[in-house]
Design an enzyme around this catalytic site. Structure first.
Site, PDB file in Angstrom:
ATOM      1  N   GLU A 179       0.853  -1.181   0.000  1.00 41.76           N
ATOM      2  CA  GLU A 179       0.000   0.000   0.000  1.00 41.76           C
ATOM      3  C   GLU A 179       0.891   1.233   0.000  1.00 41.76           C
ATOM      4  OE1 GLU A 179      -2.172  -1.153   3.509  1.00 41.76           O
ATOM      5  OE2 GLU A 179      -2.519  -3.047   2.467  1.00 41.76           O
ATOM      6  N   GLU A 227      -4.122  -7.586   2.662  1.00 43.03           N
ATOM      7  CA  GLU A 227      -2.876  -8.278   2.977  1.00 43.03           C
ATOM      8  C   GLU A 227      -2.951  -9.764   2.655  1.00 43.03           C
ATOM      9  OE1 GLU A 227      -4.082  -5.807   4.648  1.00 43.03           O
ATOM     10  OE2 GLU A 227      -2.417  -4.399   4.799  1.00 43.03           O
ATOM     11  N   ASP A 271       2.120  -5.830  11.955  1.00 45.80           N
ATOM     12  CA  ASP A 271       0.761  -6.109  12.442  1.00 45.80           C
ATOM     13  C   ASP A 271      -0.203  -6.392  11.287  1.00 45.80           C
ATOM     14  OD1 ASP A 271       1.109  -4.756  15.421  1.00 45.80           O
ATOM     15  OD2 ASP A 271       2.178  -3.673  13.870  1.00 45.80           O
ATOM     16  N   PHE A 272       0.038  -5.744  10.159  1.00 48.91           N
ATOM     17  CA  PHE A 272      -0.915  -5.857   9.053  1.00 48.91           C
ATOM     18  C   PHE A 272      -0.857  -7.220   8.366  1.00 48.91           C
ATOM     19  CE2 PHE A 272      -0.358  -0.988   8.314  1.00 48.91           C
ATOM     20  CZ  PHE A 272      -0.976  -0.739   9.525  1.00 48.91           C
ATOM     21  N   ILE A 273       0.326  -7.833   8.341  1.00 48.56           N
ATOM     22  CA  ILE A 273       0.394  -9.106   7.614  1.00 48.56           C
ATOM     23  C   ILE A 273      -0.182 -10.261   8.412  1.00 48.56           C
ATOM     24  CG2 ILE A 273       2.229  -8.646   5.965  1.00 48.56           C
ATOM     25  CD1 ILE A 273       4.114 -10.076   7.932  1.00 48.56           C
ATOM     26  N   HIS A 281       0.065  -1.201  15.839  1.00 52.52           N
ATOM     27  CA  HIS A 281       1.176  -0.685  15.030  1.00 52.52           C
ATOM     28  C   HIS A 281       2.514  -0.781  15.779  1.00 52.52           C
ATOM     29  CE1 HIS A 281      -2.347   1.279  13.170  1.00 52.52           C
ATOM     30  NE2 HIS A 281      -1.621   1.431  12.082  1.00 52.52           N
TER      31      HIS A 281
HETATM   32  C1  LIG Z   1      -4.833  -4.357   7.585  1.00 52.40           C
HETATM   33  C2  LIG Z   1      -4.301  -2.974   7.461  1.00 52.40           C
HETATM   34  N1  LIG Z   1      -3.514  -2.662   6.421  1.00 52.40           N
HETATM   35  C3  LIG Z   1      -3.028  -1.419   6.286  1.00 52.40           C
HETATM   36  C4  LIG Z   1      -3.317  -0.448   7.191  1.00 52.40           C
HETATM   37  C5  LIG Z   1      -2.716   0.952   7.039  1.00 52.40           C
HETATM   38  N2  LIG Z   1      -3.777   1.918   6.801  1.00 52.40           N
HETATM   39  C6  LIG Z   1      -4.290   2.660   7.779  1.00 52.40           C
HETATM   40  S1  LIG Z   1      -5.526   3.639   7.260  1.00 52.40           S
HETATM   41  C7  LIG Z   1      -5.352   3.102   5.676  1.00 52.40           C
HETATM   42  C8  LIG Z   1      -6.238   3.629   4.611  1.00 52.40           C
HETATM   43  C9  LIG Z   1      -7.654   3.401   4.918  1.00 52.40           C
HETATM   44  O1  LIG Z   1      -8.454   3.917   3.928  1.00 52.40           O
HETATM   45  P1  LIG Z   1     -10.010   3.838   4.047  1.00 52.40           P
HETATM   46  O2  LIG Z   1     -10.430   2.505   4.540  1.00 52.40           O
HETATM   47  O3  LIG Z   1     -10.595   4.285   2.756  1.00 52.40           O
HETATM   48  O4  LIG Z   1     -10.389   4.864   5.191  1.00 52.40           O
HETATM   49  P2  LIG Z   1     -10.063   6.438   5.249  1.00 52.40           P
HETATM   50  O5  LIG Z   1      -8.704   6.585   5.806  1.00 52.40           O
HETATM   51  O6  LIG Z   1     -10.203   6.986   3.894  1.00 52.40           O
HETATM   52  O7  LIG Z   1     -11.089   6.950   6.192  1.00 52.40           O
HETATM   53  C10 LIG Z   1      -4.328   2.172   5.580  1.00 52.40           C
HETATM   54  C11 LIG Z   1      -3.898   1.537   4.345  1.00 52.40           C
HETATM   55  C12 LIG Z   1      -4.116  -0.820   8.282  1.00 52.40           C
HETATM   56  N3  LIG Z   1      -4.434   0.060   9.245  1.00 52.40           N
HETATM   57  N4  LIG Z   1      -4.606  -2.074   8.396  1.00 52.40           N
END
Ligand SMILES: Cc1ncc(C[n+]2csc(CCOP(=O)(O)OP(=O)(O)O)c2C)c(N)n1
Lengths: 328, 325
Positions: free
Chosen positions: B29, B60, B85-87, B129
């Protein structure tokens, strides 16, 4: 007629106050972030206030809300006080999670806030779980998941919607489509720009709504909540909205992914000033009341901030408590 | 040698490897045009384009599974996972599929896949995180796990990872990303399974991992003023683990402390301790000691967070206890 008027007066006041509270707290937190008072990440909800507000207006304390990393608005709309929220972000003992969680781990199960989350996706599955409990317990409550467009491409979306669909669970899936996940455009992450249309793939109701129009959100949510409580299963609501601040404080509000013009255009569609104009043109609430709401909220948030800044730190010795409920 | 940050050094290894091997692609990402959330891929998109620097949706499990299939079919995926944490969403793919594909295929398939990203407590990032979780991966047959503690090793271990035929976790402590240090220019590889003796000493051995290496080195420096001589060992990879270098050190010092930020139960310290007990029992002059992060999810508030992670004070105290035994 009179009763209807009184109801609208109360509803509009509540909606206005809630949106204005979210905005005021978020702008305060943004300044606090710059001042170094917030220790971790801080994702604000500025521009999206109408979604949480319009949905939560139809919920009771027994309805279970599952939220995201951008969860301050959901927490406030569900009834968390600005004082408890700000203190949590300041890492203080008086915070809603006593400093354990911070921005992305806000919990107030007493009033149905079942948590914000640092992980994208699980809220969708957990809301289905709340729906399952409600079905088994026959208690008339519902589960609500708020999530961004970014979660739509996550497996949890598919699995959660399908589970809720096949068991006819009383659940609202509220997608806040603000066009970007961090800085990745939804148009890049999906070939189908229409989130609501996915509902048909699961055999459930889907509604697309202007997420910057609090009354439209409220109306869509009210219908979905009624159906859920009546045992008619889940609804997917896509609220089309926009965050006007950066993904997280400290990042740039624009960049490779979006222009200043685009942000300015969306500021014109600001949900709070739009609702204010609507109230005034329809005459549901006198302007003096709105002004009073604003000054009250400002005073409340100022006081909350002062209290948070003066509040004690949690005792480091308590860090290991609550890993388990039972002592062995 | 040139001065580089940890992140720059790792990026140099990635850039060199991508130049040399057109089958390498990176997914994650923000890994594309934006150059990575921690600038892990800055400048590479311009050079290699969107197929080799691939931005993903937030899926993921999906992209780990996709990369597993890609690695089985002739390419070399690098998963840029941002936070470990994400994986965890992809653990089923990783443990049931990625790690054992070579075995299940009786060696006919290979799994040249690198998973890289942040670990570590210390930024009030709270419990979604701050994870490290590497003991989990060490436990699983099939994975390699590299834990660089400085820019030169970041470059050298990443370079090795990018040429490995096995799945490798390359884990970068968030505290170290901006750390500067001398880095060899050009080709530089650090072999897996070779610990570094970060400081030589004679009174006690301290095995430390990632950011704890730096704390241990400072304590060693401070205590040297009192005439205490600590040997600091940085394993650099924990799968494989260079137990020989540790044993050799213990033969000299007779005392061993293992400092690791991750949880104690079934951890790296337990593994090292068991190994040294089995193979070097007679060399020990004192019970082996372990110092770990508290066995709790990571709290947010600085006052709570500090209480769950080893710091210089707790390391110093542990060293003193070990020497007093
Ligand atoms: C499983 C996971 N992967 C990656 C992330 C990192 N991350 C945090 S917010 C985000 C974007 C989220 O976008 P969206 O769901 O559209 O919500 P918005 O921030 O636009 O409100 C990412 C990739 C995470 N928190 N959890």
């Amino acid at each position: 007629m009179h009763g209807d008027r009184g109801e609208r007066f109360e509803l509009h006041r509540w909606l206005y106050r809630t949106m204005f509270t979210i905005r005021t707290v978020e702008e305060r937190l943004a300044r606090s972030f710059m001042a170094g008072l917030i220790h971790g990440a801080c994702h604000t909800y500025v521009g999206e206030e109408a979604v949480a507000t319009g949905v939560c207006a139809g919920l009771t304390d027994d309805d279970a809300v599952f939220s995201t990393h951008r969860g301050h608005g959901h927490a406030l709309a569900k009834g968390v006080s600005p004082a408890a929220l700000i203190a949590e972000l300041y890492g203080r003992e008086t915070g809603i999670s006593h400093g354990r969680g911070g921005s992305m781990h806000l919990f107030a199960p007493e009033i149905g806030l079942m948590g914000t989350s640092g992980i994208v996706g699980p809220c969708i599955l957990q809301a289905a779980g709340a729906g399952y409990s409600a079905k088994l317990l026959e208690n008339g409550s519902i589960g609500v998941a708020f999530f961004g467009d970014g979660a739509v491409g996550n497996g949890a979306f598919h699995e959660g919607l399908n589970l809720a669909a096949i068991y006819d669970l009383p659940v609202l899936f509220v997608c806040e489509n603000n066009l970007y996940a961090t800085e990745v455009p939804f148009s890049y992450a999906s070939r189908n720009p229409d989130v609501a249309s996915r509902a048909s793939g699961y055999g459930i109701a889907g509604i697309g709504v202007d997420g910057n129009d609090v009354l439209a959100v409220h109306e869509a949510a009210t219908g979905a909540i009624r159906r859920a409580r009546a045992g008619e299963g889940p609804t997917l609501i896509e609220a089309r909205t926009y965050r006007t601040r950066p993904h997280a404080e400290g990042m740039s509000p624009t960049g490779v992914y979006r222009t200043e013009e685009e942000v300015a255009e969306w500021r014109e569609k600001d949900p709070i000033s739009r609702f204010r104009s609507r109230i005034l043109s329809e005459g549901t609430v006198p302007e003096s009341d709105l002004d009073r709401i604003e000054s009250d909220v400002r005073a409340e948030v100022d006081e909350a901030e002062r209290e948070a800044a003066a509040a004690p730190w949690p005792d480091g010795g308590t860090a290991p408590s609550h890993v388990y409920r039972e002592t062995t | 040698m040139t001065e580089r940050t940890f992140t720059e050094a790792a990026r140099e290894a990635l850039s060199d490897a991508m130049d040399a091997d057109p089958t390498i692609f990176v997914v994650g990402e923000g890994a594309g045009e934006r150059g990575g959330n921690f600038e892990t891929t800055a400048g590479l998109y311009e050079k290699h384009g969107p197929v080799r620097l691939c931005d993903t949706p937030i899926c993921e499990r999906g992209f780990i599974g996709m990369c597993t299939g890609a690695a089985m079919t002739g390419t070399r995926p690098v998963v840029d996972f941002m936070f470990t944490d994400f994986i965890l969403d992809g653990l089923g793919e990783l443990i049931n599929q990625t790690s054992k594909m070579q075995y299940m295929s009786n060696g006919r398939l290979k799994m040249p896949m690198v998973l890289r990203g942040c670990i570590g407590i210390g930024h009030s990032a709270a419990t979604h995180h701050s994870g490290s979780y590497y003991p989990l991966f060490v436990h699983i047959p099939g994975f390699r796990v590299a834990l660089p503690s400085n820019p030169a090793d970041a470059k050298g271990l990443f370079a090795t990872a990018l040429r490995s035929e096995d799945p490798v976790f390359f884990m970068e402590h968030r505290h170290l990303l901006n750390l500067k240090g001398p880095v060899p220019e050009g080709e530089h590889r650090v072999p897996f399974g070779q610990a570094a003796v970060a400081r030589e000493g004679t009174d006690a051995t301290v095995v430390a991992l990632t950011v704890m290496v730096h704390h241990a080195l400072q304590i060693a420096e401070e205590l040297s003023g009192e005439g205490v001589s600590l040997e600091i060992i940085d394993p650099r990879t924990v799968a494989p683990l260079d137990t020989e270098t540790i044993l050799e050190s213990v033969r000299k010092t007779g005392r061993l402390l293992i400092v690791d930020e991750t949880f104690m139960p079934c951890g790296i310290g337990a593994e090292i301790s068991a190994h040294v007990t089995e193979h070097g029992f007679d060399e020990l002059d004192a019970p082996i000691m372990r110092l770990n992060g508290a066995h709790v999810p990571t709290p947010y508030s600085p006052s709570l967070e500090q209480a769950v992670v080893p710091d210089r004070a707790s390391i110093e105290q542990a060293v003193r206890e070990l020497l007093a035994e």
